[in-house]
Design a protein around this motif. Structure first.
Motif, PDB file in Angstrom:
ATOM      1  N   LYS A  22       0.826  -1.189   0.037  1.00  0.00           N
ATOM      2  CA  LYS A  22       0.051   0.010   0.033  1.00  0.00           C
ATOM      3  C   LYS A  22       0.834   1.245  -0.085  1.00  0.00           C
ATOM      4  O   LYS A  22       1.758   1.618   0.868  1.00  0.00           O
ATOM      5  CB  LYS A  22      -0.930  -0.074   1.300  1.00  0.00           C
ATOM      6  N   PRO A  23       0.434   2.133  -1.028  1.00  0.00           N
ATOM      7  CA  PRO A  23       1.408   3.332  -0.926  1.00  0.00           C
ATOM      8  C   PRO A  23       1.047   4.227   0.020  1.00  0.00           C
ATOM      9  O   PRO A  23      -0.374   4.367   0.652  1.00  0.00           O
ATOM     10  CB  PRO A  23       1.196   3.911  -2.432  1.00  0.00           C
ATOM     11  N   CYS A  24       1.752   5.224   0.409  1.00  0.00           N
ATOM     12  CA  CYS A  24       1.402   6.196   1.536  1.00  0.00           C
ATOM     13  C   CYS A  24       0.276   6.957   1.296  1.00  0.00           C
ATOM     14  O   CYS A  24      -0.507   7.322   2.079  1.00  0.00           O
ATOM     15  CB  CYS A  24       2.708   7.056   1.992  1.00  0.00           C
ATOM     16  N   ASP A  25       0.177   7.327   0.049  1.00  0.00           N
ATOM     17  CA  ASP A  25      -0.830   8.489  -0.302  1.00  0.00           C
ATOM     18  C   ASP A  25      -2.190   7.973  -0.286  1.00  0.00           C
ATOM     19  O   ASP A  25      -3.270   8.513   0.403  1.00  0.00           O
ATOM     20  CB  ASP A  25      -0.839   9.134  -1.575  1.00  0.00           C
ATOM     21  N   GLU A  26      -2.178   6.665  -0.678  1.00  0.00           N
ATOM     22  CA  GLU A  26      -3.630   5.786  -0.625  1.00  0.00           C
ATOM     23  C   GLU A  26      -3.934   5.525   0.563  1.00  0.00           C
ATOM     24  O   GLU A  26      -5.139   5.620   1.182  1.00  0.00           O
ATOM     25  CB  GLU A  26      -3.241   4.498  -1.325  1.00  0.00           C
ATOM     26  N   LEU A  27      -3.021   4.996   1.710  1.00  0.00           N
ATOM     27  CA  LEU A  27      -3.320   4.690   3.029  1.00  0.00           C
ATOM     28  C   LEU A  27      -3.738   6.114   3.770  1.00  0.00           C
ATOM     29  O   LEU A  27      -4.875   6.027   4.505  1.00  0.00           O
ATOM     30  CB  LEU A  27      -2.377   4.185   3.738  1.00  0.00           C
ATOM     31  N   LYS A  28      -3.247   7.171   3.381  1.00  0.00           N
ATOM     32  CA  LYS A  28      -3.351   8.272   4.228  1.00  0.00           C
ATOM     33  C   LYS A  28      -5.045   8.796   3.923  1.00  0.00           C
ATOM     34  O   LYS A  28      -5.817   9.433   4.730  1.00  0.00           O
ATOM     35  CB  LYS A  28      -2.445   9.502   3.764  1.00  0.00           C
ATOM     36  N   ALA A  33     -10.546   9.745   5.133  1.00  0.00           N
ATOM     37  CA  ALA A  33     -11.840   9.636   4.923  1.00  0.00           C
ATOM     38  C   ALA A  33     -12.498   9.043   5.957  1.00  0.00           C
ATOM     39  O   ALA A  33     -13.790   9.329   6.472  1.00  0.00           O
ATOM     40  CB  ALA A  33     -12.079   8.642   3.795  1.00  0.00           C
ATOM     41  N   LYS A  34     -11.925   8.057   6.920  1.00  0.00           N
ATOM     42  CA  LYS A  34     -12.702   7.406   7.925  1.00  0.00           C
ATOM     43  C   LYS A  34     -12.779   8.531   9.174  1.00  0.00           C
ATOM     44  O   LYS A  34     -13.885   8.476   9.897  1.00  0.00           O
ATOM     45  CB  LYS A  34     -11.855   6.103   8.327  1.00  0.00           C
ATOM     46  N   LEU A  35     -11.833   9.165   9.367  1.00  0.00           N
ATOM     47  CA  LEU A  35     -11.722  10.276  10.437  1.00  0.00           C
ATOM     48  C   LEU A  35     -12.736  11.490  10.114  1.00  0.00           C
ATOM     49  O   LEU A  35     -13.435  11.701  10.942  1.00  0.00           O
ATOM     50  CB  LEU A  35     -10.566  10.872  10.463  1.00  0.00           C
ATOM     51  N   ASP A  36     -12.981  11.741   8.777  1.00  0.00           N
ATOM     52  CA  ASP A  36     -13.741  12.707   8.438  1.00  0.00           C
ATOM     53  C   ASP A  36     -15.039  12.435   8.820  1.00  0.00           C
ATOM     54  O   ASP A  36     -16.137  13.082   8.913  1.00  0.00           O
ATOM     55  CB  ASP A  36     -13.558  13.448   7.070  1.00  0.00           C
ATOM     56  N   CYS A  62       3.559   2.336   5.679  1.00  0.00           N
ATOM     57  CA  CYS A  62       3.203   2.307   4.339  1.00  0.00           C
ATOM     58  C   CYS A  62       4.370   2.239   3.535  1.00  0.00           C
ATOM     59  O   CYS A  62       5.560   2.028   3.753  1.00  0.00           O
ATOM     60  CB  CYS A  62       2.353   3.396   3.943  1.00  0.00           C
ATOM     61  N   ASP A  63       4.553   1.997   2.100  1.00  0.00           N
ATOM     62  CA  ASP A  63       5.591   1.951   1.171  1.00  0.00           C
ATOM     63  C   ASP A  63       6.122   0.579   1.594  1.00  0.00           C
ATOM     64  O   ASP A  63       7.773   0.819   1.730  1.00  0.00           O
ATOM     65  CB  ASP A  63       6.325   3.265   1.166  1.00  0.00           C
ATOM     66  N   GLY A  64       5.585  -0.543   1.996  1.00  0.00           N
ATOM     67  CA  GLY A  64       6.320  -1.530   2.131  1.00  0.00           C
ATOM     68  C   GLY A  64       7.055  -1.564   3.559  1.00  0.00           C
ATOM     69  O   GLY A  64       8.003  -2.410   3.716  1.00  0.00           O
ATOM     70  N   GLY A  65       6.737  -0.650   4.558  1.00  0.00           N
ATOM     71  CA  GLY A  65       7.327  -0.739   5.733  1.00  0.00           C
ATOM     72  C   GLY A  65       8.419   0.337   5.845  1.00  0.00           C
ATOM     73  O   GLY A  65       9.032   0.558   6.933  1.00  0.00           O
ATOM     74  N   ALA A  66       8.507   1.169   4.710  1.00  0.00           N
ATOM     75  CA  ALA A  66       9.777   2.245   4.586  1.00  0.00           C
ATOM     76  C   ALA A  66       9.440   3.243   5.494  1.00  0.00           C
ATOM     77  O   ALA A  66      10.187   4.201   5.901  1.00  0.00           O
ATOM     78  CB  ALA A  66      10.058   2.444   3.320  1.00  0.00           C
TER      79      ALA A  66
END
Length: 74
Positions: A22-28, A33-36, A62-66
């Motif tokens: 999962k990329p950071c932007d997607e997870l963010k 959206a859930k918080l909003d 995210c980003d593979g744990g990076a």
């Protein structure tokens, strides 16, 4: 018994592979959206390097744990 074990192993492998990719932007975006939807206001979510987390609350990786996603109330 072996069928149950195989199912558990496949589920665990699938979950790990999904989370790692999962990329950071997607997870963010998903977390925001859930918080909003819950009416949370005045927060900041940031993707930071693992060694730059500081005092912020870690809410995901995210980003593979990076990187870690951090949450800070404004």
């Amino acid at each position: 018994m072996s069928r149950l074990l195989l199912t558990l192993v496949l589920c665990a492998a699938s979950a790990a592979a999904h989370a790692a990719a999962k990329p950071c932007d997607e997870l963010k975006t998903e977390i925001a959206a859930k918080l909003d939807a819950k009416g949370v206001k005045g927060y900041e979510i940031a993707a930071v390097e693992n060694d730059k987390v500081g005092d912020a609350k870690v809410i995901g990786s995210c980003d593979g744990g990076a990187k870690k996603l951090t949450y800070v109330r404004k």
